[in-house]
Enzyme design. Structure first.
Site, PDB file in Angstrom:
ATOM      1  N   CYS A   1      -7.841  -1.778   6.264  1.00 12.72           N
ATOM      2  CA  CYS A   1      -7.778  -0.568   5.326  1.00 12.72           C
ATOM      3  C   CYS A   1      -9.112   0.115   5.348  1.00 12.72           C
ATOM      4  O   CYS A   1      -9.783  -0.841   4.872  1.00 12.72           O
ATOM      5  CB  CYS A   1      -7.094  -0.850   3.903  1.00 12.72           C
ATOM      6  SG  CYS A   1      -6.812   0.748   3.188  1.00 12.72           S
TER       7      CYS A   1
ATOM      8  N   CYS B   1     -10.494  -0.303  -2.621  1.00 12.93           N
ATOM      9  CA  CYS B   1      -9.875  -0.874  -3.975  1.00 12.93           C
ATOM     10  C   CYS B   1     -10.346  -2.388  -3.993  1.00 12.93           C
ATOM     11  O   CYS B   1     -10.043  -3.250  -3.483  1.00 12.93           O
ATOM     12  CB  CYS B   1      -8.294  -0.758  -3.709  1.00 12.93           C
ATOM     13  SG  CYS B   1      -8.070   1.075  -3.310  1.00 12.93           S
TER      14      CYS B   1
ATOM     15  N   CYS C   1      -7.995  -5.286  -3.899  1.00 13.06           N
ATOM     16  CA  CYS C   1      -6.908  -5.396  -2.785  1.00 13.06           C
ATOM     17  C   CYS C   1      -7.550  -6.194  -1.415  1.00 13.06           C
ATOM     18  O   CYS C   1      -8.858  -6.249  -1.328  1.00 13.06           O
ATOM     19  CB  CYS C   1      -6.754  -4.148  -2.133  1.00 13.06           C
ATOM     20  SG  CYS C   1      -5.477  -3.864  -0.699  1.00 13.06           S
TER      21      CYS C   1
ATOM     22  N   CYS D   1      11.281  -2.042   0.592  1.00 12.26           N
ATOM     23  CA  CYS D   1      10.123  -1.201   0.763  1.00 12.26           C
ATOM     24  C   CYS D   1       9.042  -1.392   1.960  1.00 12.26           C
ATOM     25  O   CYS D   1       8.719  -2.202   2.384  1.00 12.26           O
ATOM     26  CB  CYS D   1       9.608  -1.738  -0.568  1.00 12.26           C
ATOM     27  SG  CYS D   1      10.432  -1.804  -2.036  1.00 12.26           S
TER      28      CYS D   1
ATOM     29  N   CYS E   1      12.434   2.761   0.252  1.00 11.90           N
ATOM     30  CA  CYS E   1      11.255   3.268  -0.604  1.00 11.90           C
ATOM     31  C   CYS E   1      10.229   3.182   0.850  1.00 11.90           C
ATOM     32  O   CYS E   1      10.067   1.944   1.038  1.00 11.90           O
ATOM     33  CB  CYS E   1      10.995   2.466  -1.532  1.00 11.90           C
ATOM     34  SG  CYS E   1       9.532   3.257  -2.464  1.00 11.90           S
TER      35      CYS E   1
ATOM     36  N   CYS F   1       8.305   6.476  -7.379  1.00 17.59           N
ATOM     37  CA  CYS F   1       8.142   4.976  -7.770  1.00 17.59           C
ATOM     38  C   CYS F   1       6.638   4.790  -7.854  1.00 17.59           C
ATOM     39  O   CYS F   1       5.925   5.232  -7.036  1.00 17.59           O
ATOM     40  CB  CYS F   1       8.479   3.941  -6.825  1.00 17.59           C
ATOM     41  SG  CYS F   1       8.068   2.314  -7.076  1.00 17.59           S
TER      42      CYS F   1
ATOM     43  N   ARG G   1       9.949  -3.099 -12.931  1.00 19.71           N
ATOM     44  CA  ARG G   1       9.963  -4.218 -11.948  1.00 19.71           C
ATOM     45  C   ARG G   1       9.115  -5.065 -12.127  1.00 19.71           C
ATOM     46  O   ARG G   1       7.838  -4.658 -12.451  1.00 19.71           O
ATOM     47  CB  ARG G   1       9.887  -3.586 -10.625  1.00 19.71           C
ATOM     48  CG  ARG G   1       9.907  -4.548  -9.724  1.00 19.71           C
ATOM     49  CD  ARG G   1       9.772  -4.224  -8.048  1.00 19.71           C
ATOM     50  NE  ARG G   1      10.714  -3.119  -7.969  1.00 19.71           N
ATOM     51  CZ  ARG G   1      10.624  -1.862  -7.277  1.00 19.71           C
ATOM     52  NH1 ARG G   1       9.330  -1.593  -6.975  1.00 19.71           N
ATOM     53  NH2 ARG G   1      11.646  -1.044  -7.047  1.00 19.71           N
TER      54      ARG G   1
END
Length: 418
Positions: A65, A69, A72, A109, A142, A202, A272
């Site tokens: 990626c 972040c 992550c 998901c 999702c 979400c 969740r």
């Protein structure tokens, strides 16, 4: 406690607590913990009974990626030894999803690392959604692909997506300390785009990055203002090879208080327990089901969860039941509002939506997996502990033995954990 009685009454009326009340929940003592859980449980049962929604993550594209972040394992410069692979084919993703559905998941998901999808990526994910729905009647899907451009949410909806996940992760005030390659406002914009397209929104948070109680309350109030149908609560998984690898700031008791605060502020949404529950709640996971009404089944994006069968046994042993595919997750007033906006989950017109945790977002940055692949953030280094906090800190020393990198499921030759 007068505080808890007040919060229960407000939760049953869907009335927003004051910030002082939300902060007071986080400041309760361990001696008061069971009272806090019981109070949050009353609100949970009012809107969701004793049902637990199961969600299943399929990591469509792992690692590599370009976003930075800090939490992550898939971030730019990460040294975490995670799986790295490019896009799964639609039939591969459908096969992976089938394992979760067989285990009782009613929502799949679909997560992909990266800043955000190209139009070609949206087409690819659209074909994947179609393949999954052809094989699994009534299942909800999702998508979690990062920052959305204009028109992409509508295209995902037209392809059959029911919801879109993009976590805020942390408060606006601390966001820049966690991520430099995109902004808090970028995340808010994507959640709003999903809403406007008629997708169930979400969006959640990551706890344990060194944030203050005020930061936690700020992000949860922001999520309520955005009217997210589903709020995944991630607990940072401190992966070796990431900037937050040494951030072990959570105890099981702290996690329960955070979940309770979220439930009081967002009484009628799907809460969740997402990434990090096995690492930080540990043996207290069954108690958390009295607050949250949704979990992920099996593994996360880049980390392993407990065995899928252990999840099912835990739910049954705690006196809860798995929510069936034909059941509407959200309370009627929220499901009706979602249907009126053109959304709905799965094949149910008014089925409100659950949500997804994994959580991913700005690319990898908002995934449901708190720190395991795009989770929430903290932002700043925690302040030096006061003497009274020393015992708690000592009780929760770094437990790197609890962090297991995922080596099975999608992208591997091993059967998934579902």
């Amino acid at each position: 406690m007068d505080l808890l009685n007040t919060l229960v009454e407000k939760g049953l009326r869907r009335e927003l607590p004051t910030r002082e009340e939300a902060l007071a929940v986080l400041a309760t003592s361990d001696d008061e913990l069971l009272d806090v859980v019981a109070a949050a449980g009353k609100v949970r049962r009012q809107w969701f009974g004793r049902r637990v929604k199961l969600n299943y993550l399929v990591n469509l594209k792992s690692g590599l990626c370009p976003e930075d972040c800090s939490y992550c394992s898939q971030r730019l410069g990460s040294k975490a030894e995670i799986l790295k692979y490019t896009w799964l084919k639609p039939d591969e993703a459908s096969q992976a999803a089938a394992a979760g559905v067989a285990g009782g998941a009613k929502r799949v998901c679909l997560v992909a690392s990266g800043r955000g999808p190209t139009d070609r990526d949206v087409e690819r994910v659209g074909r994947t959604i179609e393949a999954i729905k052809e094989q699994n009647e009534g299942i909800e899907v999702c998508a979690c692909l990062g920052l959305l451009s204009d028109g992409q949410a509508e295209r995902l909806r037209d392809a059959g997506a029911d919801a879109y996940n993009h976590n805020l992760n942390t408060s606006e005030a601390t966001y820049e300390g966690i991520t430099k390659t995109h902004t808090y406002a970028d995340r808010v914009d994507t959640v709003q785009k999903a809403h406007a397209a008629g997708l169930s929104a979400c969006s959640g948070l990551i706890a344990g990055m060194g944030e203050t109680d005020e930061d936690l309350v700020d992000v949860v109030y922001a999520l309520r203002e955005l009217d997210s149908d589903s709020v995944p609560v991630n607990f940072l998984i401190p992966f070796e090879g990431t900037p937050l690898a040494k951030e072990w700031n959570l105890t099981p008791q702290r996690c329960l208080r955070i979940l309770a605060m979220v439930r009081f502020v967002c009484p009628d949404v799907e809460v969740r327990i997402a990434g990090g529950r096995e690492v930080h709640l540990r043996s207290m996971q069954p108690l958390a089901l009295n607050i949250a009404n949704s979990i992920f089944l099996g593994d996360y994006l880049t980390s392993e969860g407990q065995a899928g069968q252990a999840d099912l046994d835990m739910i049954a042993d705690a006196g809860f039941e798995v929510e069936g595919a034909g059941t509407t997750t959200l309370p009627k007033h929220r499901a009706d509002a979602l249907a009126a906006a053109g959304g709905g989950c799965g094949s149910q017109a008014a089925a409100g939506c659950g949500s997804d945790s994994s959580a991913e977002g700005a690319g990898c940055g908002s995934h449901a997996e708190a720190g395991g692949g795009c989770g929430p953030c903290g932002g700043h280094a925690p302040a030096a502990p006061e003497p009274a906090e020393t015992a708690e800190a000592a009780a929760n020393q770094a437990r790197t033995d609890l962090v297991a990198v995922r080596r099975r499921g999608a992208g591997t030759d091993l059967a998934p954990n579902a």
